[in-house]
Enzyme design. Structure first.
Site, PDB file in Angstrom:
ATOM      1  N   ASP A   1      -3.841   2.682  14.008  1.00 39.75           N
ATOM      2  CA  ASP A   1      -3.105   3.464  13.033  1.00 39.75           C
ATOM      3  C   ASP A   1      -3.800   4.809  12.893  1.00 39.75           C
ATOM      4  O   ASP A   1      -4.570   5.214  13.761  1.00 39.75           O
ATOM      5  CB  ASP A   1      -2.933   2.713  11.711  1.00 39.75           C
ATOM      6  CG  ASP A   1      -4.242   2.461  10.976  1.00 39.75           C
ATOM      7  OD1 ASP A   1      -5.285   3.012  11.380  1.00 39.75           O
ATOM      8  OD2 ASP A   1      -4.215   1.705   9.988  1.00 39.75           O
TER       9      ASP A   1
ATOM     10  N   ARG B   1       0.843  -1.197   0.000  1.00 42.36           N
ATOM     11  CA  ARG B   1       0.000   0.000   0.000  1.00 42.36           C
ATOM     12  C   ARG B   1       0.879   1.248   0.000  1.00 42.36           C
ATOM     13  O   ARG B   1       1.529   1.552   0.994  1.00 42.36           O
ATOM     14  CB  ARG B   1      -0.934   0.020   1.208  1.00 42.36           C
ATOM     15  CG  ARG B   1      -1.792   1.280   1.263  1.00 42.36           C
ATOM     16  CD  ARG B   1      -3.018   1.162   2.160  1.00 42.36           C
ATOM     17  NE  ARG B   1      -2.697   1.150   3.574  1.00 42.36           N
ATOM     18  CZ  ARG B   1      -3.609   1.283   4.545  1.00 42.36           C
ATOM     19  NH1 ARG B   1      -4.901   1.432   4.239  1.00 42.36           N
ATOM     20  NH2 ARG B   1      -3.259   1.232   5.807  1.00 42.36           N
TER      21      ARG B   1
END
Length: 574
Positions: free
Chosen positions: A481, A201
């Protein structure tokens, strides 16, 4: 289900992250970094690099990256400006809806995306995490079907983190990645052929890589992450019978997907591999993108490997984009679960859309981590994981995410039982009927003071870690996150903006919000004592305070904080 976080005890924000989550090595490179001089015309590298990192920044790789930047960055910048204009329309009351000009794509039942690529037919459990070397090894060895190596929300984009991550993934693709910890324990890839398939990603379109200038302008972080990984690994992955695979984050329109598709085509042509070798899974994590899912798959159809429910960022996006409208104020985020009507509609439509087009519909993250010293609490946490994964596979998802290796066995057991075949793309979900209003976050309720304090604690804890170069951090037995911090500050902003009344009857004002921020910071200071001076909590508090009073609102915390971790000699050069 959505993570339900109890108020965080200050002890859960202590500095020694490795003792709380030992399978992640939070240390940075131990090699000496020195200034790097680019020999590629028009390309300047402002950050220092280690000798190993310099092997990533070869003249050929920099030339390749710069070429993509020169071709596509003007389009990227125009699309970012388009987001600004669209926000202005939203603020005026032009709410999201399905696009009339692309109805022909949605209404055509005949077109399909590409068949699943080698190694991506079975994605029952995907593990995700940062590109730290030990994490990469443990994730690939975890028993998960795939590993999403994350340069984005779970990695703080320090120059060292980003370059070391490229080194780690290059070594992983060649199966020669090893790591030895300070105690002499050695980690290496499993040799039984069952290592997870690697998916990468890159950072989102909104991010810059300020350590690299092309013709005097900072690089797109998305292009940098993609180009460096692709250049060094595309032919190697093809040689090993797979391909370079990606997760594509934070998109808000099919035009942004079109840009990725154009980059994929040019990149493949430049190194002479067939178009369609690249595959990209798009995270549907914005309220704008949910109205363009057919179109996003269509734009990427030769490169598409499906869509993913990026559910926490999706909640963040709902608040962010509709923040000026009091009718969309949400209660405590612990109340916003996957069974909440607008979230359930989002999931059902995503599964239906993906299966109609022949691609995977991936579920969301289980971020719980094992609680080693409290069996009852651990069992309660694992019960939430089991319930969440059962809901996903029953709804029609083809796979799911976990954040910790110990959850792989739980998740894969549930998917194996309920879905013994590699996927269930054949489950068409023709019963689903979702309209525009179903997708809007109409879910009234009042926040609580505990919910406000919870958001303050999570925001402070995550931002402090991020400023130290750590992009995923264990807080209160959850692996967090950027998404959680984004929800936290966006809810606080929204409640202050509209003077929301709490369940206890207290009006939320900017002064009240800043008072509670002071109180929560002081709790941390008292708990840490002398250790507090070595933390970044004061800087985190200062930045957080600018975004929780209902006035200033930054698009992303990561862009708000990025300049604080830029390691070049002079930010004036940027």
């Amino acid at each position: 289900m959505i993570r339900i976080l109890a108020p965080i005890k200050p002890r859960s924000i202590l500095l020694n992250t490795k003792t709380r989550f030992p399978h992640i090595n939070m240390s940075t490179s131990t090699q000496a970094a020195t200034p790097f001089k680019s020999t590629v015309p028009g390309v300047a590298v402002l950050g220092a690099v280690t000798p190993e990192q310099a092997t990533i920044l070869t003249p050929e790789a920099l030339q390749f990256t710069a070429t993509l930047q020169r071709i596509f960055n003007p389009t990227r910048k125009a699309l970012m400006q388009r987001r600004v204009y669209r926000q202005q329309e939203l603020d005026r009351g032009v709410l999201p809806d399905f696009l009339p000009e692309t109805a022909y794509i949605r209404n055509d039942p005949n077109w399909k995306a590409a068949r699943p690529a080698p190694g991506l037919q079975d994605r029952r459990v995907e593990i995700t995490g940062p590109v730290d070397r030990k994490m990469v090894i443990n994730a690939l060895n975890s028993g998960a079907k795939t590993f999403m190596a994350d340069f984005e929300d779970s990695s703080a984009p320090t120059w060292d983190n980003m370059l070391s991550g490229q080194v780690n993934l290059r070594d992983a693709n060649r199966e020669n990645i090893t790591f030895t910890n300070p105690n002499g324990k050695r980690y290496a890839l499993r040799t039984d052929g069952k290592a997870a398939v690697l998916i990468v990603r890159p950072r989102g379109w909104h991010m810059l890589e300020k350590h690299v200038l092309v013709d005097g302008e900072p690089m797109s972080a998305s292009i940098f992450d993609f180009a460096m990984y692709f250049f060094h690994n595309a032919k190697e992955t093809v040689k090993r019978g797979r391909g370079p695979y990606f997760y594509l984050p934070k998109m808000e329109s099919h035009l942004e997907a079109r840009l990725w598709n154009d980059i994929f085509n040019v990149a493949q042509d430049m190194i002479n591999i067939p178009r369609g070798t690249i595959r990209g899974t798009v995270l549907i994590e914005t309220i704008m993108a949910v109205f363009e899912m057919d179109e996003i798959i269509y734009e990427l159809r030769d490169h598409s490997s499906g869509l993913n429910c990026g559910r926490w960022d999706y909640i963040f996006s709902c608040i962010k984009r509709l923040r000026e409208h009091p009718q969309f104020v949400l209660p405590d985020r612990s109340k916003v679960t996957m069974t909440t009507p607008f979230m359930d509609a989002y999931v059902r439509l995503l599964i239906q859309t993906c299966h109609k087009r022949g691609v995977h519909a991936m579920g969301g993250m289980a971020a719980q981590i094992p609680i080693k010293n409290d069996p009852a609490a651990n069992e309660a946490a694992m019960a939430k994981v089991r319930a969440d994964k059962t809901r996903e596979v029953t709804a029609g998802h083809d796979g799911t995410w976990v954040a910790h290796p110990d959850l792989v066995k739980i998740a894969i057991g549930i998917f194996n039982e309920k879905m013994p075949q590699p996927n269930q793309i054949h489950v068409r979900r023709d019963d689903v009927r979702v309209n525009r209003n179903d997708l809007l976050p109409n879910f009234p309720g009042k926040p609580t003071e505990a919910g406000i304090r919870d958001n303050l604690q999570v925001g402070l804890g995550y931002m402090e870690a991020w400023l130290r170069g750590i992009g995923c951090v264990p807080l209160n037995n959850m692996m967090e996150d950027a998404a959680t911090a984004e929800i936290s500050r966006s809810q606080l902003w929204q409640w202050a903006r509209h003077g929301t009344e709490t369940a206890e009857g207290k009006k939320v004002t900017p002064q009240y919000m800043l008072q509670l921020l002071d109180e929560e910071t002081n709790k941390i200071k008292q708990k840490l004592g002398a250790k507090y001076g070595a933390t970044k909590f004061d800087a985190a508090k200062q930045a957080f305070a600018t975004n929780i009073t209902g006035d200033k609102y930054d698009e992303f915390l990561t862009t708000l904080l990025y300049d604080d971790i830029v390691s070049t000699v002079s930010s004036a050069k940027l």
